[in-house]
Design a protein around this motif. Structure first.
Motif, PDB file in Angstrom:
ATOM      1  N   LEU A  88       0.854  -1.264   0.131  1.00 27.78           N
ATOM      2  CA  LEU A  88       0.118  -0.070  -0.041  1.00 27.78           C
ATOM      3  C   LEU A  88       0.845   1.215   0.133  1.00 27.78           C
ATOM      4  CD1 LEU A  88      -3.072   0.873   0.063  1.00 27.78           C
ATOM      5  CD2 LEU A  88      -2.690   1.260   2.528  1.00 27.78           C
ATOM      6  N   ALA A  89       1.737   1.333   0.640  1.00 30.39           N
ATOM      7  CA  ALA A  89       2.878   2.628   0.965  1.00 30.39           C
ATOM      8  C   ALA A  89       3.454   2.850  -0.341  1.00 30.39           C
ATOM      9  CB  ALA A  89       3.757   2.323   2.133  1.00 30.39           C
ATOM     10  N   SER A  90       4.009   1.971  -1.278  1.00 28.56           N
ATOM     11  CA  SER A  90       4.609   2.242  -2.322  1.00 28.56           C
ATOM     12  C   SER A  90       3.581   2.481  -3.206  1.00 28.56           C
ATOM     13  CB  SER A  90       5.567   0.974  -2.863  1.00 28.56           C
ATOM     14  OG  SER A  90       4.685  -0.110  -3.009  1.00 28.56           O
ATOM     15  N   SER A  91       2.426   1.995  -3.413  1.00 30.33           N
ATOM     16  CA  SER A  91       1.300   2.276  -4.337  1.00 30.33           C
ATOM     17  C   SER A  91       0.892   3.463  -3.941  1.00 30.33           C
ATOM     18  CB  SER A  91       0.207   1.255  -4.325  1.00 30.33           C
ATOM     19  OG  SER A  91       0.818  -0.139  -4.399  1.00 30.33           O
ATOM     20  N   ILE A  92       0.499   4.085  -3.017  1.00 27.64           N
ATOM     21  CA  ILE A  92       0.195   5.551  -2.568  1.00 27.64           C
ATOM     22  C   ILE A  92       1.346   6.472  -3.121  1.00 27.64           C
ATOM     23  CG2 ILE A  92      -0.162   7.086  -0.570  1.00 27.64           C
ATOM     24  CD1 ILE A  92      -1.466   4.728   0.710  1.00 27.64           C
ATOM     25  N   ARG A  93       2.567   6.166  -2.961  1.00 29.13           N
ATOM     26  CA  ARG A  93       3.357   7.153  -3.335  1.00 29.13           C
ATOM     27  C   ARG A  93       3.578   7.100  -4.895  1.00 29.13           C
ATOM     28  NH1 ARG A  93       6.401   4.715   0.493  1.00 29.13           N
ATOM     29  NH2 ARG A  93       7.483   3.007  -0.635  1.00 29.13           N
ATOM     30  N   PHE A  94       3.323   5.961  -5.704  1.00 30.56           N
ATOM     31  CA  PHE A  94       3.360   6.023  -6.883  1.00 30.56           C
ATOM     32  C   PHE A  94       1.982   6.822  -7.525  1.00 30.56           C
ATOM     33  CE2 PHE A  94       1.517   4.254 -11.176  1.00 30.56           C
ATOM     34  CZ  PHE A  94       2.594   4.357 -11.710  1.00 30.56           C
TER      35      PHE A  94
ATOM     36  N   PHE B  80     -10.482   6.637  -7.917  1.00 32.62           N
ATOM     37  CA  PHE B  80      -9.459   5.562  -8.133  1.00 32.62           C
ATOM     38  C   PHE B  80      -9.212   5.214  -6.832  1.00 32.62           C
ATOM     39  CE2 PHE B  80      -5.147   3.910  -8.363  1.00 32.62           C
ATOM     40  CZ  PHE B  80      -5.254   3.333  -9.606  1.00 32.62           C
ATOM     41  N   ALA B  81      -9.174   3.839  -6.361  1.00 32.61           N
ATOM     42  CA  ALA B  81      -8.937   3.421  -5.141  1.00 32.61           C
ATOM     43  C   ALA B  81      -8.169   2.075  -4.979  1.00 32.61           C
ATOM     44  CB  ALA B  81     -10.441   3.021  -4.385  1.00 32.61           C
ATOM     45  N   ILE B  82      -7.295   2.032  -4.013  1.00 25.90           N
ATOM     46  CA  ILE B  82      -6.439   0.842  -3.838  1.00 25.90           C
ATOM     47  C   ILE B  82      -6.561   0.291  -2.702  1.00 25.90           C
ATOM     48  CG2 ILE B  82      -4.922   1.737  -5.508  1.00 25.90           C
ATOM     49  CD1 ILE B  82      -2.945   2.505  -3.358  1.00 25.90           C
ATOM     50  N   SER B  83      -6.483  -1.078  -2.276  1.00 25.85           N
ATOM     51  CA  SER B  83      -6.448  -1.544  -0.951  1.00 25.85           C
ATOM     52  C   SER B  83      -5.650  -2.690  -0.816  1.00 25.85           C
ATOM     53  CB  SER B  83      -8.007  -1.992  -0.741  1.00 25.85           C
ATOM     54  OG  SER B  83      -8.415  -2.929  -1.693  1.00 25.85           O
ATOM     55  N   SER B  84      -5.312  -3.016   0.481  1.00 31.45           N
ATOM     56  CA  SER B  84      -4.296  -4.148   0.672  1.00 31.45           C
ATOM     57  C   SER B  84      -5.093  -5.202   1.799  1.00 31.45           C
ATOM     58  CB  SER B  84      -2.977  -3.780   1.085  1.00 31.45           C
ATOM     59  OG  SER B  84      -3.124  -2.994   2.323  1.00 31.45           O
ATOM     60  N   THR B  85      -6.178  -5.841   1.307  1.00 28.43           N
ATOM     61  CA  THR B  85      -6.959  -6.604   2.136  1.00 28.43           C
ATOM     62  C   THR B  85      -6.822  -7.982   1.974  1.00 28.43           C
ATOM     63  OG1 THR B  85      -8.680  -6.331   0.659  1.00 28.43           O
ATOM     64  CG2 THR B  85      -8.771  -4.880   2.187  1.00 28.43           C
ATOM     65  N   GLY B  86      -5.728  -8.437   1.381  1.00 31.28           N
ATOM     66  CA  GLY B  86      -5.263  -9.886   1.363  1.00 31.28           C
ATOM     67  C   GLY B  86      -5.752 -10.531  -0.130  1.00 31.28           C
ATOM     68  N   ARG B  87      -6.391  -9.575  -0.993  1.00 31.64           N
ATOM     69  CA  ARG B  87      -6.755 -10.373  -2.218  1.00 31.64           C
ATOM     70  C   ARG B  87      -5.508 -10.107  -3.173  1.00 31.64           C
ATOM     71  NH1 ARG B  87     -12.686  -9.322  -3.756  1.00 31.64           N
ATOM     72  NH2 ARG B  87     -11.983 -10.663  -5.383  1.00 31.64           N
ATOM     73  N   GLU B  88      -5.793 -10.946  -4.265  1.00 29.30           N
ATOM     74  CA  GLU B  88      -4.751 -11.047  -5.268  1.00 29.30           C
ATOM     75  C   GLU B  88      -4.344  -9.611  -5.872  1.00 29.30           C
ATOM     76  OE1 GLU B  88      -4.009 -13.202  -9.579  1.00 29.30           O
ATOM     77  OE2 GLU B  88      -5.106 -14.120  -7.891  1.00 29.30           O
TER      78      GLU B  88
END
Length: 162
Positions: free
Chosen positions: A13-19, A47-55
């Motif tokens: 998530l952190a690197s994706s937020i930076r990008f 545009f949304a991103i999440s890190s909830t354990g899905r592929e």
């Protein structure tokens, strides 16, 4: 005016937020430990991103309606396109309360049309356990039976969703 919606699952998530902050030239409008969202005006996208354990990869695409009437019109267009509709009313997902209609395109890509009603304090409230795997808001459309009658306010009565 409606807004295009993209939701990606990410591994970091952190690197994706930076990008995406650099790409969009703006900080996220919503930022949580497992989620971030940008409401970009050019192009007009949620545009949304999440890190909830899905592929990692595309979770779903969608259209955010700006009113109940716009959501109903999108539902009619989805119905005309031939996709089975799975409605969710007053659901909590992605730190927001929304009314939604889910469908899949012929390739199996999940599409979410929704009208946001307000903020929520949790990523996922789990109102419809039959529809999700507990780590995501988007239903598994292979499990949930679509509504069968036009104008119905929820999924089929025998599906156990409502």
């Amino acid at each position: 005016m409606n807004r295009f919606h993209v939701h990606l699952n990410v591994a970091d998530l952190a690197s994706s937020i930076r990008f995406y902050t650099a790409l969009f030239g703006a900080e996220p409008t919503v930022r949580k430990d497992d989620y971030a969202k940008w409401m970009v005006e050019d192009p007009r996208v949620n545009f949304a991103i999440s890190s909830t354990g899905r592929e990692a990869g595309i979770d779903h695409l969608g259209i955010q309606a700006d009113s109940d009437e716009a959501l109903a019109a999108l539902g009619q267009r989805l119905d005309a396109a031939g996709g089975a509709l799975v409605p969710e009313e007053a659901t909590v997902c992605c730190y927001a309360r929304s009314d939604k209609l889910w469908t899949e395109d012929p390739q199996g890509t999940r599409w979410e049309t929704f009208h946001t009603l307000g903020e929520a304090t949790t990523y996922y409230a789990g109102e419809a356990p039959c529809a999700t795997n507990g780590t995501t808001c988007s239903p598994d459309l292979r499990v949930v039976k679509p509504k069968v009658a036009k104008g119905a306010s929820c999924c089929a009565a025998d599906s156990g969703c409502c």
